[in-house]
Design an enzyme around this catalytic site. Structure first.
Site, mmCIF file in Angstrom:
data_model
loop_
_atom_site.group_PDB
_atom_site.id
_atom_site.type_symbol
_atom_site.label_atom_id
_atom_site.label_comp_id
_atom_site.label_asym_id
_atom_site.label_seq_id
_atom_site.Cartn_x
_atom_site.Cartn_y
_atom_site.Cartn_z
ATOM 1 C CG ASP A 87 -0.082 -0.017 2.705
ATOM 2 O OD1 ASP A 87 0.877 -0.729 2.818
ATOM 3 O OD2 ASP A 87 -0.443 0.896 3.567
ATOM 4 C CD GLU A 88 -0.900 4.599 3.150
ATOM 5 O OE1 GLU A 88 -1.934 5.330 3.549
ATOM 6 O OE2 GLU A 88 -0.198 4.426 4.045
#
Length: 667
Positions: free
Chosen positions: A308-309
């Site tokens: 993620d991210e």
């Protein structure tokens, strides 16, 4: 309700005060009478008998003895028995996705019988039996009932972020018992992030060496955690976040970074730029070696790689990565990420593991046996299922964002209006409640998780039709006390170390009148970070303050009374107002040691003003004399000012009710 209880048939009238079962079972039939629990209580094992069943029974009886102050000796007998457990077999040696957790429980006035196909089902039924036992006027008893129960979803988890603020083994172990009490069956350990590499690697000790001074879980401790989880029918899923959230990796291996180093373990929170370079052979070589070591340590089939991210800044700035993308026909960073995930999935498959990752891994090129972990919501979860992927939901269940239990209760992996076909819906495995620890160290962790995680547990176990929020809160208040029997320390915080007794008492009342600001607002008000002290008002306040919310409900109930009946209920409300005001006056007079303390003092001053305004509006409402327009306007200004958080990073949850009170007192 005369004929149904939360969707479950009732054959006879239910007890006046229903026991606090949570999660609520799939099918409940109440009957008249109760089974007395006294010193003669004994258990007989009529079917399969093994060490895991005996250990689980021992833990339950330990808690029952503590609750009742009775001594059940001998606990297990060869004949007779108050509670007879008939277990068909051992079940899986290690918990697996899809294990049968069903059981039936029948309680009569002369005894009880628990039947299950395997040990895990028996453990789930024992927790239900324990919840049935409550104190009555003539001693302890369990009401007569027939329960047939099984979970709605097979994946019901709690995610513990060990990477930000380190959570030592004792925190994790005691939370396993609380998880088992509410039938959660997956412990997800988030072990690496920008701020820490929290697991021992024997093949690459340089990895965990970067966090040696702030906390690392030794492999022996991991094995102990897995063994304890296995005993309780709980799977353990590790997470090693790549390619982003990787600063701690890069601190010891800058050669696999997308941008030149050096790197040090981060102390600030947030989405940071450092990211692995997926195009370097050294990256996949290191991950292949490390993942192989961890695959041998963690026996579960599922292996979480985060994913993620990644903000893409370092990828976009790298000539090497741009050339790799062009040469491999990868038009976007998302396509490069999908290629990387494909490499990781192949590595994990060599070790018999299935890849799990957050929403960002979803891509047409992702291997179809991967599991998408959704932090964005049921919509993205449904999208994954429609594309053929299994998925789990965490959106709506984030315990660290301080949303009330009712919000988590409303979040459903498969809502009634789901667009999924039955085949697609079967890919929705369940969900997890994440507890990210940017703002929670080991002292605070349990305080942030319990009892709200029990509401998530119910949403994932119980039928969709079980949705009565008022009854959920009734049961949650009683489960709160039972959870303390498991050993979790959610009632041991706050401690107000360093404050005089009188000041600590005032601060405890002040903390009960507020809640931490919601969602991601606290970083806008306080710096935070690995070295930031977590010992002021936002850390002392419950994520969901029962006193504050009950006060709001009492105001609303009072407003529903006829005007001529309000005077009788006035004094009860004024007692609370006076107690809050007295505590707030004392708190407002304490010295300001730092910026947070200044915010706390300002919050206390605002509470004094709110108490004065509340008393004035209550007296006006009780007397039938409306507030003068100019006075009402001044009170509304105070309410508006109080809605803006101070540097203390808290809010008053009863403000909407005060607004309704002022409106009623103005008419």
């Amino acid at each position: 309700m005369a004929g149904f209880l939360m969707g479950s048939p009732i054959l006879r009238a239910e007890p006046t005060a229903r026991p606090a079962l949570m999660p609520w079972p799939a099918h409940v039939e109440w009957r008249e009478g109760a089974l007395a629990i006294d010193a003669g209580f004994r258990v007989r094992l009529a079917g399969h008998d093994d060490a895991r069943l005996r250990a689980g029974l021992g833990r339950v009886l330990d808690r029952l003895e503590k609750r009742t102050a009775l001594d059940f000796a001998p606990r297990v007998v060869a004949s007779g028995g108050t509670l007879v457990i008939a277990c068909d077999g051992p079940g899986s040696a290690r918990p697996q996705l899809g294990d049968d957790e069903s059981y039936t429980l029948q309680v009569r006035t002369d005894g009880a019988e628990l039947r299950a196909p395997n040990v895990v089902g028996a453990l789930r039924g024992l927790e239900t039996f324990l919840q049935l036992v409550e104190k009555r006027a003539d001693g302890f008893a369990a009401p007569c009932v027939t329960i047939r129960d099984a979970p709605r979803f097979p994946w019901r988890g709690l995610m513990i972020d060990v990477a930000r603020h380190f959570q030592p083994p004792e925190v994790i172990l005691r939370n396993l018992d609380a998880m088992a009490a509410v039938k959660l069956n997956v412990l997800h350990l988030h072990l690496t992030d920008d701020q820490g590499f929290r697991i021992e690697s024997r093949t690459h000790p340089e990895l965990h060496a970067v966090s040696a001074g702030s906390g690392v879980l030794a492999q022996a401790e991991i094995k102990r955690i897995i063994a304890a989880a296995t005993e309780r029918g709980i799977r353990v899923v590790p997470e090693f976040d790549v390619p982003g959230h990787a600063t701690a990796w890069l601190a010891s291996h800058p050669e696999i970074a997308s941008a030149p180093g050096p790197y040090t373990v981060a102390k600030a929170w947030g989405v940071l730029d450092p990211v692995m370079d997926p195009t370097r052979p050294e990256t996949l070589a290191l991950l292949g070696s490390f993942f192989g070591e961890m695959a041998a340590l963690f026996p579960d089939e599922f292996f979480h790689i985060g994913g993620d991210e990644n903000n893409g800044k370092h990828w976009n700035a790298s000539t090497r990565i741009r050339e790799f993308k062009y040469g491999h026909g990868l038009a976007t960073n998302e396509a490069l990420h999908a290629w990387f995930n494909g490499q990781l999935a192949a590595i994990l498959a060599q070790h018999g593991k299935r890849l799990v990752g957050w929403d960002e891994i979803l891509h047409p090129d992702l291997p179809r046996n991967a599991v998408v972990h959704s932090w964005r919501g049921p919509g993205s979860l449904a999208q994954a299922a429609q594309q053929g992927f299994a998925g789990i939901l965490s959106a709506g269940y984030y315990l660290d964002l301080h949303y009330p239990a009712a919000d988590a209760y409303a979040a459903d992996p498969l809502p009634a209006h789901s667009p999924l076909t039955p085949e697609q819906a079967a890919r929705v495995l369940g969900g997890e409640a994440p507890m990210w620890t940017e703002w929670a160290d080991a002292r605070i962790f349990d305080f942030r998780v319990w009892p709200r995680a029990a509401a998530v547990a119910e949403r994932l176990w119980s039928p969709r039709e079980v949705r009565d929020v008022t009854d959920m809160y009734r049961r949650l208040a009683r489960i709160d006390a039972q959870l303390a029997e498991t050993g979790v320390q959610h009632r041991a915080w706050p401690r107000f170390d360093g404050f005089a007794a009188e000041d600590a008492a005032a601060l405890r009342v002040l903390a009960a009148a507020v809640e931490p600001v919601k969602r991601y607002r606290r970083p806008q008000l306080q710096k935070g970070g690995a070295d930031f002290p977590l010992n002021d008002l936002a850390d002392w306040a419950h994520s969901e303050s029962r006193p504050a919310r009950e006060f709001a409900a009492r105001i609303d109930d009072w407003l529903e009374l006829p005007a001529d009946a309000r005077a009788a209920g006035l004094d009860d409300l004024l007692v609370t107002v006076a107690a809050w005001r007295a505590a707030a006056v004392r708190a407002a007079g304490m010295p300001a040691r730092d910026h947070r303390a200044e915010g706390r003092i300002e919050t206390a001053r605002r509470l004094v003003e709110l108490c004065d305004a509340t008393e004035r509006a209550l007296r006006a409402g009780a007397s039938g004399a409306a507030l003068a327009p100019d006075e009402a306007a001044r009170i509304r200004e105070r309410l508006a000012a109080a809605a803006q958080p101070t540097a203390a990073a808290v809010e008053f949850p009863f403000l909407p009710a005060l607004g309704r009170l002022v409106a009623a007192a103005t008419r």
